[in-house]
Design an enzyme around this catalytic site. Structure first.
Site, short mmCIF file in Angstrom:
data_model
loop_
_atom_site.label_atom_id
_atom_site.label_comp_id
_atom_site.label_asym_id
_atom_site.label_seq_id
_atom_site.Cartn_x
_atom_site.Cartn_y
_atom_site.Cartn_z
CB SER A 136 -0.90 0.01 1.24
OG SER A 136 -1.53 1.27 1.40
CE1 TYR A 160 -6.24 4.86 -0.98
CE2 TYR A 160 -4.22 4.56 0.28
CZ TYR A 160 -5.55 4.26 0.04
OH TYR A 160 -6.18 3.34 0.84
CB THR A 186 -7.27 2.91 -4.07
OG1 THR A 186 -6.64 1.64 -3.85
CG2 THR A 186 -8.51 3.00 -3.19
CE LYS A 276 -8.54 -2.62 -2.51
NZ LYS A 276 -9.22 -1.67 -1.61
CG HIS A 300 -11.21 1.42 1.26
ND1 HIS A 300 -10.56 2.01 0.21
CD2 HIS A 300 -10.32 1.44 2.29
CE1 HIS A 300 -9.35 2.38 0.58
NE2 HIS A 300 -9.17 2.03 1.83
CG ASP A 331 -11.28 -5.91 -1.46
OD1 ASP A 331 -12.39 -5.36 -1.52
OD2 ASP A 331 -10.23 -5.27 -1.31
CB THR A 332 -15.23 -6.00 0.97
OG1 THR A 332 -14.49 -4.88 0.50
CG2 THR A 332 -16.10 -5.56 2.16
N GLY A 333 -14.79 -8.60 3.23
CA GLY A 333 -15.60 -9.57 3.96
C GLY A 333 -15.16 -11.01 3.88
N GLY A 354 -7.58 -8.97 3.22
CA GLY A 354 -6.93 -7.92 3.99
C GLY A 354 -6.91 -8.27 5.47
#
Length: 421
Positions: A136, A160, A186, A276, A300, A331-333, A354
């Site tokens: 990152s 970023y 992102t 992303k 995110h 992604d996520t969860g 993540g």
């Protein structure tokens, strides 16, 4: 009448199976962890509250995160039987190269705050497992040091776009020079989300020694010893920072970023480009038009807009719209290998983890990351076998039903709108 007798030695011998005791505490507790949830429990026990909550928490009421996890629980699998699943193939072609598993490590910020081995542990564990690792912009190990730690790994860099465009481009140049093959831009961060746990904990960089943090640290001396006796935090994108996490986020996030910036990065970057933070079919189409090689459906990790769309629910519609043109990642969860299998069945080319990775890191450094990857890998293989598929390519939408829990109300028509007096 049951006849009883005194047990004979040769009857007891098969029952007496003594294992050699494991005296190393970390190895013992990681071996006892059978799920990512178990790793989370260990992580919470050994990590101070502020860094643990930074990992574990999400924005505002944390509704986005809980809904994303609930979506994976609200699925029904449809197995096929009488299939030869003595061997299963978990490899996946991702952006022109083979990944040994259908998931990689997502970009995470302030990683050495979670555990001192930080990104080096993630990158080397990913290298050993044959999966991608993403550094990152807000990571706590430099671009060059991650590349040096895992020279044989597949390293991606997440960007970023700063208000200072020259600094953003300098990061792109450094990643390219260091051999990173994929750039992940992102796009869901015009501002930082309201992460209330961090506000309440006063989460800062470096962590402040206050009566509250000292009291919390007393039962967790190993974390503080590691933190205080290793090199000071350095970032992928800047040398040092002294202040709150919120202030750093406000410095890094740019509310003016638009399509032109992504188009410009596409022109500068020679490798694969991933966008992303896609949360609608229309934005998936836009990312394709801007030249993305892949998109990541992501809110995110619930850390930006609370009550955001659920990526797993969005997946089938996005795959129908752009799946023939670009890779669709998600992604996520994700907390279980079954979540990954379900995502692949519904059309995802790849997934990212993540928190699941960070729980392993906090629980046991590099060894804990290895354990997290091993747990997910085992769950993927077992789920595939129970579904009756021998390779990921055999997974199809017919294997999964998304059960409805959150059903939108019908949109009001003109006739439904009451007239004003």
């Amino acid at each position: 009448m049951i006849e009883r007798r005194i047990p004979r030695v040769h009857d007891l011998a098969p029952l007496m199976q003594f294992k050699r005791p494991e005296f190393h505490a970390r190895t013992r507790r990681l071996a006892a962890a059978t799920s990512i949830a178990d790793l989370r429990i260990i992580a919470k026990r050994v990590t101070p509250k502020a860094p643990f909550d930074y990992t574990d928490g999400a924005a505002e009421g944390e509704v986005s995160l809980s809904r994303a996890r609930q979506a994976f629980e609200d699925i029904e699998f449809h197995p096929s039987v009488l299939r030869d699943v003595s061997r299963v193939d978990t490899t996946r072609e991702v952006l022109g190269k083979t990944s040994a598993l259908p998931f990689g490590i997502a970009p995470t910020g302030f990683t050495r705050m979670m555990q001192t081995e930080g990104e080096r542990a993630g990158a080397t564990a990913a290298e050993a497992a044959g999966i991608p690792f993403t550094l990152s912009t807000m990571g706590t190990t430099s671009i060059e040091d991650v590349a040096a730690a895992a020279p044989g790994g597949r390293n991606w860099f997440q960007l970023y776009m700063w208000t200072d465009r020259d600094r953003s481009l300098a990061l792109v140049d450094r990643a390219q020079a260091a051999g990173y093959d994929t750039l992940m831009v992102t796009v869901d961060t015009p501002v930082g989300g309201a992460r209330l746990r961090d506000v309440k904990n006063g989460f800062s960089i470096p962590p402040a020694l206050t009566p509250k943090t000292i009291l919390n640290a007393l039962p967790r001396p190993a974390w503080w010893i590691n933190f205080l006796t290793t090199e000071p935090l350095a970032f992928a994108s800047l040398d040092r920072w002294s202040g709150t996490v919120a202030a750093l986020i406000d410095t890094m996030f740019d509310p003016t970023v638009g399509p032109d910036e992504v188009r410009f990065i596409r022109e500068q970057w020679k490798g694969k480009l991933v966008v992303k933070g896609i949360q609608s079919v229309a934005d998936a189409r836009l990312a394709v038009e801007l030249g993305a090689d892949a998109i990541i459906l992501s809110n995110h990790g619930g850390r930006q807009l609370d009550r955001a769309p659920i990526p797993f629910h969005l997946l089938p519609a996005v795959v129908r719209e752009v799946g023939a043109e670009v890779e669709v990642h998600l992604d996520t969860g994700i907390m279980n290998g079954a979540d990954i299998v379900a995502s692949v069945a519904l059309g995802a080319n790849f997934t990212l983890i993540g928190r699941a990775y960070l729980y392993g890191l906090m629980a046991g450094g590099r060894q804990g990351v290895d354990r997290a990857i091993d747990i997910l890998s085992g769950e993927i293989r077992r789920t595939m076998k129970l579904l009756g598929v021998a390779s990921l390519n055999e997974l199809e939408p017919r294997h999964v039903t998304q059960l409805a829990r959150l059903v939108p109300y019908a949109q009001p028509t003109g006739d439904d709108v009451p007239s004003r007096p």
